[in-house]
Scaffold this motif. Structure first.
Motif, short mmCIF file in Angstrom:
data_model
loop_
_atom_site.label_atom_id
_atom_site.label_comp_id
_atom_site.label_asym_id
_atom_site.label_seq_id
_atom_site.Cartn_x
_atom_site.Cartn_y
_atom_site.Cartn_z
N GLU A 231 9.21 -20.25 37.67
CA GLU A 231 8.95 -19.01 38.39
C GLU A 231 9.59 -17.86 37.62
O GLU A 231 10.67 -18.02 37.05
CB GLU A 231 9.50 -19.06 39.81
CG GLU A 231 9.11 -17.88 40.67
CD GLU A 231 9.28 -18.13 42.16
OE1 GLU A 231 8.92 -17.22 42.94
OE2 GLU A 231 9.74 -19.22 42.55
N ASP A 236 14.58 -8.98 42.35
CA ASP A 236 14.61 -8.85 43.80
C ASP A 236 13.45 -9.59 44.45
O ASP A 236 13.60 -10.22 45.50
CB ASP A 236 14.59 -7.37 44.22
CG ASP A 236 15.91 -6.68 43.93
OD1 ASP A 236 16.92 -7.39 43.74
OD2 ASP A 236 15.95 -5.43 43.92
N ARG A 237 12.26 -9.52 43.84
CA ARG A 237 11.11 -10.20 44.40
C ARG A 237 11.31 -11.70 44.41
O ARG A 237 11.08 -12.38 45.42
CB ARG A 237 9.84 -9.83 43.60
CG ARG A 237 8.51 -10.09 44.33
CD ARG A 237 8.09 -11.56 44.35
NE ARG A 237 7.92 -12.12 43.01
CZ ARG A 237 7.90 -13.42 42.76
NH1 ARG A 237 8.09 -14.32 43.73
NH2 ARG A 237 7.73 -13.85 41.53
N ASP A 240 14.27 -12.61 46.86
CA ASP A 240 14.02 -12.31 48.27
C ASP A 240 12.80 -13.04 48.83
O ASP A 240 12.72 -13.30 50.03
CB ASP A 240 13.82 -10.79 48.46
CG ASP A 240 15.10 -10.01 48.23
OD1 ASP A 240 16.18 -10.62 48.29
OD2 ASP A 240 15.01 -8.78 47.98
N ASP A 241 11.86 -13.38 47.96
CA ASP A 241 10.64 -14.04 48.42
C ASP A 241 10.21 -15.09 47.40
O ASP A 241 9.14 -14.99 46.78
CB ASP A 241 9.53 -13.00 48.62
CG ASP A 241 8.26 -13.60 49.20
OD1 ASP A 241 8.35 -14.66 49.86
OD2 ASP A 241 7.17 -13.03 48.98
N PRO A 242 11.04 -16.12 47.20
CA PRO A 242 10.71 -17.14 46.19
C PRO A 242 9.46 -17.93 46.59
O PRO A 242 9.28 -18.27 47.76
CB PRO A 242 11.95 -18.04 46.17
CG PRO A 242 12.60 -17.82 47.50
CD PRO A 242 12.31 -16.40 47.88
N ARG A 243 8.61 -18.19 45.59
CA ARG A 243 7.35 -18.88 45.86
C ARG A 243 7.44 -20.38 45.63
O ARG A 243 6.75 -21.16 46.29
CB ARG A 243 6.24 -18.28 44.98
CG ARG A 243 5.95 -16.82 45.32
CD ARG A 243 5.07 -16.16 44.30
NE ARG A 243 4.87 -14.74 44.62
CZ ARG A 243 4.32 -13.86 43.81
NH1 ARG A 243 3.91 -14.24 42.62
NH2 ARG A 243 4.18 -12.60 44.18
N THR A 247 12.91 -22.89 43.68
CA THR A 247 13.59 -21.59 43.75
C THR A 247 14.08 -21.34 45.18
O THR A 247 15.18 -20.83 45.39
CB THR A 247 12.64 -20.46 43.32
OG1 THR A 247 12.02 -20.80 42.09
CG2 THR A 247 13.41 -19.16 43.15
N GLN A 248 13.27 -21.70 46.16
CA GLN A 248 13.68 -21.56 47.56
C GLN A 248 14.95 -22.36 47.83
O GLN A 248 15.85 -21.90 48.53
CB GLN A 248 12.55 -22.02 48.49
CG GLN A 248 11.33 -21.12 48.45
CD GLN A 248 10.13 -21.74 49.16
OE1 GLN A 248 10.25 -22.77 49.80
NE2 GLN A 248 8.96 -21.10 49.02
N SER A 252 18.46 -20.78 48.99
CA SER A 252 19.03 -21.18 50.28
C SER A 252 20.41 -21.80 50.10
O SER A 252 21.27 -21.67 50.97
CB SER A 252 18.11 -22.18 50.98
OG SER A 252 18.01 -23.40 50.24
#
Length: 257
Positions: A231, A236-237, A240-243, A247-248, A252
């Motif tokens: 990824e 910030d993208r 803040d909004d991992p796809r 990465t999530q 977390s």
């Protein structure tokens, strides 16, 4: 638009049958900070070594735009040409400051050596510039004649930064620059780095496992896993909004108490 300062295409490294990294592609311009993040063994340190010419890739290329505008493939450079880039255009900040300093030479001598490598010869001018840079990295000028062995870990890291930036390089590689330091020391160092990078308009490639470091320092981020970039995008993208699920998980894990 100006050509990228550095451009990697299809960068792959194998160690026998073990993968270091595979098919990495990106570019970076002056004034940009790119963070490469991932867990231990993800390939980020291998990638940094390839980008800085310390390892030869199995395949792929790393193109660098020289000061005269010429585009050179780093693989084709001679060892002397690479050393010249490290004296003039590049800096490298190691996690262990002892690797980036001469521990038996005074703080002023460490900074002065870099200046002498680019042609400075007047002792008074060299010492004055060393004093100026010690002040800029928040080291007391009165300690200029002390050796790094007398410095704390945070001070050694700030001295290494001064040694690297005194010749106004165009591109700086950083390998876990805050690793191993106390949290309060890390915060102070990150604030210093962010200020210097902005003031000097540096291009920086920073490897870190710490997403807080990536968020504070970088404009863009690449997340690596098992040698591949899974990824990439604006810092910030991505944070803040991992796809990607991995990465999530990384994000977390730093948010959990």
């Amino acid at each position: 638009m100006t050509a990228p300062l550095l451009e990697a295409r299809g960068l792959t490294k194998w160690y026998g049958d073990r993968l270091g990294c595979r098919d990495v592609a990106f570019d970076i311009h002056e004034g940009e900070v790119l963070a490469i993040v991932g867990e231990s063994g993800s390939g980020k340190s291998t990638l940094l070594s390839l980008l800085s010419g310390q390892l030869a890739p199995t395949s792929g290329s790393v193109a660098y735009r020289m000061r005269d505008g010429a585009i050179r493939d780093l693989v084709s450079l001679s060892e002397a040409e690479r050393r010249f880039l490290f004296r003039t255009d590049w800096g490298f900040v190691h996690q262990d400051a002892a690797k980036g300093l001469r521990m038996g030479v005074s703080a002023g001598g460490n900074v002065g050596e870099r200046l002498m490598a680019v042609g400075a010869r007047h002792y008074g001018d060299i010492r004055a510039k060393a004093e100026d840079w010690l002040e800029r990295v928040e080291i007391e000028v009165g300690r200029i004649d002390e050796k790094p062995t007398a410095y704390s870990g945070g001070m050694r890291q700030r001295l290494q930064i001064a040694r690297n930036l005194v010749t106004a390089p165009r591109l700086v590689f950083m390998d876990e620059p805050t690793g191993g330091l106390d949290v309060s020391v890390q915060a102070r160092l990150l604030d210093l780095l962010r200020r210097l990078v902005a003031d000097m308009g540096l291009a920086v490639i920073v490897v870190t496992h710490d997403l807080a470091v990536a968020r504070l320092l970088s404009d863009r981020i690449m997340v690596m896993r098992r040698g591949r970039v899974i990824e990439a995008g604006l810092t910030d993208r991505v944070l803040d909004d991992p796809r990607e699920a991995y990465t999530q998980l990384l994000v977390s894990s730093i948010l959990q108490p």
